[in-house]
Write a protein that holds these residues in place. Structure first.
Motif, PDB file in Angstrom:
ATOM      1  N   MET A 170      24.540  36.041  26.011  1.00  0.00           N
ATOM      2  CA  MET A 170      24.464  35.114  24.885  1.00  0.00           C
ATOM      3  C   MET A 170      24.645  33.654  25.269  1.00  0.00           C
ATOM      4  N   LEU A 171      25.046  33.372  26.507  1.00  0.00           N
ATOM      5  CA  LEU A 171      25.273  31.986  26.928  1.00  0.00           C
ATOM      6  C   LEU A 171      24.174  31.471  27.839  1.00  0.00           C
ATOM      7  N   GLY A 172      23.139  32.255  28.046  1.00  0.00           N
ATOM      8  CA  GLY A 172      22.043  31.864  28.923  1.00  0.00           C
ATOM      9  C   GLY A 172      21.629  33.008  29.806  1.00  0.00           C
ATOM     10  N   VAL A 173      20.558  32.803  30.555  1.00  0.00           N
ATOM     11  CA  VAL A 173      20.076  33.828  31.475  1.00  0.00           C
ATOM     12  C   VAL A 173      20.707  33.588  32.837  1.00  0.00           C
ATOM     13  N   ILE A 174      21.451  34.551  33.318  1.00  0.00           N
ATOM     14  CA  ILE A 174      22.132  34.416  34.606  1.00  0.00           C
ATOM     15  C   ILE A 174      21.107  34.519  35.731  1.00  0.00           C
ATOM     16  N   SER A 175      21.121  33.549  36.616  1.00  0.00           N
ATOM     17  CA  SER A 175      20.243  33.618  37.786  1.00  0.00           C
ATOM     18  C   SER A 175      21.014  34.014  39.040  1.00  0.00           C
ATOM     19  N   GLU A 176      22.299  33.700  39.082  1.00  0.00           N
ATOM     20  CA  GLU A 176      23.102  33.965  40.295  1.00  0.00           C
ATOM     21  C   GLU A 176      24.560  34.161  39.896  1.00  0.00           C
ATOM     22  N   ILE A 177      25.232  35.047  40.590  1.00  0.00           N
ATOM     23  CA  ILE A 177      26.645  35.333  40.346  1.00  0.00           C
ATOM     24  C   ILE A 177      27.409  35.233  41.664  1.00  0.00           C
ATOM     25  N   THR A 178      28.605  34.660  41.639  1.00  0.00           N
ATOM     26  CA  THR A 178      29.495  34.647  42.797  1.00  0.00           C
ATOM     27  C   THR A 178      30.691  35.537  42.490  1.00  0.00           C
ATOM     28  N   LEU A 179      30.958  36.464  43.399  1.00  0.00           N
ATOM     29  CA  LEU A 179      32.003  37.456  43.212  1.00  0.00           C
ATOM     30  C   LEU A 179      33.100  37.303  44.261  1.00  0.00           C
ATOM     31  N   GLN A 180      34.334  37.530  43.836  1.00  0.00           N
ATOM     32  CA  GLN A 180      35.447  37.658  44.765  1.00  0.00           C
ATOM     33  C   GLN A 180      35.466  39.088  45.293  1.00  0.00           C
ATOM     34  N   THR A 181      35.418  39.244  46.599  1.00  0.00           N
ATOM     35  CA  THR A 181      35.482  40.567  47.210  1.00  0.00           C
ATOM     36  C   THR A 181      36.755  40.660  48.049  1.00  0.00           C
ATOM     37  N   MET A 182      36.865  41.697  48.870  1.00  0.00           N
ATOM     38  CA  MET A 182      38.022  41.868  49.743  1.00  0.00           C
ATOM     39  C   MET A 182      37.549  42.500  51.044  1.00  0.00           C
ATOM     40  N   ASP A 183      38.445  42.578  52.018  1.00  0.00           N
ATOM     41  CA  ASP A 183      38.089  43.207  53.281  1.00  0.00           C
ATOM     42  C   ASP A 183      37.619  44.639  53.030  1.00  0.00           C
ATOM     43  N   ALA A 184      36.654  45.082  53.824  1.00  0.00           N
ATOM     44  CA  ALA A 184      36.106  46.428  53.673  1.00  0.00           C
ATOM     45  C   ALA A 184      37.209  47.477  53.801  1.00  0.00           C
ATOM     46  N   TYR A 185      37.077  48.531  53.006  1.00  0.00           N
ATOM     47  CA  TYR A 185      38.066  49.610  53.053  1.00  0.00           C
ATOM     48  C   TYR A 185      37.391  50.946  52.806  1.00  0.00           C
ATOM     49  N   ASN A 186      38.017  51.983  53.352  1.00  0.00           N
ATOM     50  CA  ASN A 186      37.609  53.361  53.062  1.00  0.00           C
ATOM     51  C   ASN A 186      38.457  53.911  51.924  1.00  0.00           C
ATOM     52  N   LEU A 187      37.876  54.852  51.204  1.00  0.00           N
ATOM     53  CA  LEU A 187      38.579  55.517  50.115  1.00  0.00           C
ATOM     54  C   LEU A 187      38.671  57.011  50.380  1.00  0.00           C
ATOM     55  N   HIS A 188      39.796  57.588  49.978  1.00  0.00           N
ATOM     56  CA  HIS A 188      40.056  59.015  50.110  1.00  0.00           C
ATOM     57  C   HIS A 188      40.047  59.614  48.700  1.00  0.00           C
ATOM     58  N   GLU A 189      39.069  60.458  48.430  1.00  0.00           N
ATOM     59  CA  GLU A 189      38.883  61.053  47.102  1.00  0.00           C
ATOM     60  C   GLU A 189      39.289  62.519  47.121  1.00  0.00           C
ATOM     61  N   LYS A 190      40.029  62.936  46.069  1.00  0.00           N
ATOM     62  CA  LYS A 190      40.386  64.345  45.899  1.00  0.00           C
ATOM     63  C   LYS A 190      40.055  64.771  44.468  1.00  0.00           C
ATOM     64  N   LEU A 191      39.440  65.946  44.336  1.00  0.00           N
ATOM     65  CA  LEU A 191      39.090  66.523  43.043  1.00  0.00           C
ATOM     66  C   LEU A 191      39.805  67.855  42.862  1.00  0.00           C
ATOM     67  N   TRP A 192      40.182  68.171  41.614  1.00  0.00           N
ATOM     68  CA  TRP A 192      40.709  69.494  41.304  1.00  0.00           C
ATOM     69  C   TRP A 192      40.633  69.703  39.791  1.00  0.00           C
ATOM     70  N   ARG A 193      40.956  70.899  39.352  1.00  0.00           N
ATOM     71  CA  ARG A 193      40.918  71.248  37.934  1.00  0.00           C
ATOM     72  C   ARG A 193      42.298  71.699  37.484  1.00  0.00           C
ATOM     73  N   CYS A 194      42.687  71.289  36.275  1.00  0.00           N
ATOM     74  CA  CYS A 194      43.918  71.792  35.666  1.00  0.00           C
ATOM     75  C   CYS A 194      43.705  71.921  34.166  1.00  0.00           C
ATOM     76  N   ASP A 195      44.636  72.563  33.475  1.00  0.00           N
ATOM     77  CA  ASP A 195      44.471  72.657  32.029  1.00  0.00           C
ATOM     78  C   ASP A 195      44.941  71.355  31.382  1.00  0.00           C
TER      79      ASP A 195
END
Length: 411
Positions: A170-195
């Motif tokens: 609503m404020l205009g058409v964005i042509s470019e965005i600058t983002l704050q990022t961080m040092d690269a990292y790995n993620l450890h994902e775990k899945l399970w089921r419970c009631d």
């Protein structure tokens, strides 16, 4: 420069429009010229992004733009860990560049095929009790104004920045965005089921202990298939297959990549996304975190007792409060609760019933997902709504970047 119009529809087919003109610029200069020409013709201007919104935020009869020709990283400031990227770049494309540059997004959602501008400025988020939505990573942007001029938004224009982070175009058409990022990292994902009861007992502990925690509540076994969720029976803590929660925790790790059944370590942007097929129409509200468990209990009861044929899972995630004026998370730590209706069925009463429940907690919608808010609701729920409307009127007094849906809420 403007192309003949035609028909547009979103990714799931519940929104469409017939437009007078289309535009596919490949540079900011071309984009500015198209917007200027549309203004001279008295046309409204909207951008389609990747079409992942379930609400009519794109719909227009005027000029519909796609920024798919404006992709790629413009520059990386390694010292400040900031990246400037063209607005049509998709989240997965950006992730690949960041990985090769030794950087990562701070957080992201579970779909990565959206165009950045559309995803961020509708309030898209991932999960993490101490992590903001994706728009909170924006530190600057360039906005094409109705006359084709460029409005530069950054930390030297704090009000503009907070208004523009989540602004739904609503404020205009964005042509470019600058983002704050961080040092690269790995993620450890775990899945399970419970009631469900076990999930509620562990709710607070899991949210506090893990960088990311979320779950899908599945009322029946078939619910998993609606969202392509894996069968985690082998790592289940319950023998039940109905009224169960498909659980997920994710944490940063120094361990090298690995993958085994329902456990995986990989680069950040390779862990966040999951696979969805466009077979659902979604409603999602941000509920103040203190009411999260009460809200999900109430919606679960509604589904089991009044709407037992509505079997799409509840998705439940966490997002920290932020400072975006019309962000769903403005100064409000939240859980997000989403439900979906099946395309081709009459799910409206069900969604209205969910809306009735979530409203009692002061919940706010994701702007790209179905909701039932009117202008008075926006005023009541967003303390800076008046400031946003006033700023919007200053930068776009003729409402070129509005459509019928947004005009009703923000004009």
């Amino acid at each position: 420069m403007l192309q003949a119009g035609g028909h547009w529809r979103n990714w799931v087919g519940n929104q469409s429009c017939i437009v007078r003109h289309k535009g596919a610029p490949e540079s900011e200069v071309a984009l500015a010229e198209m917007v200027r020409e549309a203004t001279a013709l008295g046309l409204n201007v909207r951008c389609a992004g990747s079409g992942h919104s379930f609400t009519p935020v794109v719909a227009t009869s005027g000029l519909l733009l796609t920024l798919s020709g404006m992709q790629g990283v413009v520059g990386i400031d390694q010292a400040r860990k900031r990246v400037s990227v063209r607005a049509g770049t998709t989240i997965n494309q950006l992730g690949k560049v960041l990985k090769s540059s030794g950087l990562s997004l701070i957080n992201q959602g579970d779909i990565d095929s959206q165009a950045l501008a559309g995803a961020l400025t509708t309030g898209t988020h991932g999960t993490g009790a101490k992590l903001g939505n994706m728009a909170s990573q924006i530190v600057g942007m360039r906005l094409v104004q109705p006359d084709g001029s460029i409005l530069v938004v950054d930390e030297t224009t704090p009000d503009l920045l907070e208004a523009a982070r989540v602004s739904v175009g609503m404020l205009g058409v964005i042509s470019e965005i600058t983002l704050q990022t961080m040092d690269a990292y790995n993620l450890h994902e775990k899945l399970w089921r419970c009631d469900f009861d076990e999930c509620m007992e562990q709710h607070d502990e899991l949210a506090a202990k893990h960088r990311h925690f979320g779950f899908f509540w599945c009322p029946v076994p078939e619910s998993r298939h609606c969202y392509c969720l894996p069968d985690t029976a082998s790592v289940s803590t319950t023998s039940k297959t109905s009224d169960v929660c498909e659980m997920k925790v994710i944490d940063i790790t120094d361990r090298p990549p690995m993958e085994q059944a329902f456990e995986k370590i990989a680069y950040s942007s390779e862990i966040y996304p999951i696979e969805y097929i466009p077979n659902f129409h979604e409603l999602e509200y941000a509920v103040p975190v203190a009411h999260g468990k009460d809200a999900v209990r109430a919606v679960r009861k509604l589904m089991l007792e009044k709407h037992p044929t509505c079997i799409y899972p509840i998705e439940y995630r966490f997002t920290a409060g932020d400072s975006g004026w019309i962000s769903p998370f403005y100064q409000q730590d939240s859980i997000t609760l989403s439900v979906s209706g099946e395309p081709g069925t009459d799910y409206w009463e069900y969604l209205k019933d969910v809306d009735t429940i979530l409203r009692q907690y002061g919940s706010r919608p994701h702007w790209g997902k179905m909701h039932f808010l009117g202008a008075e609701d926006v005023t009541a729920l967003y303390p800076r709504a008046g400031d946003f409307r006033a700023l919007r009127a200053r930068v776009d007094p003729e409402g070129r970047f509005l459509n019928d849906h947004l005009r009703q809420l923000f004009a």
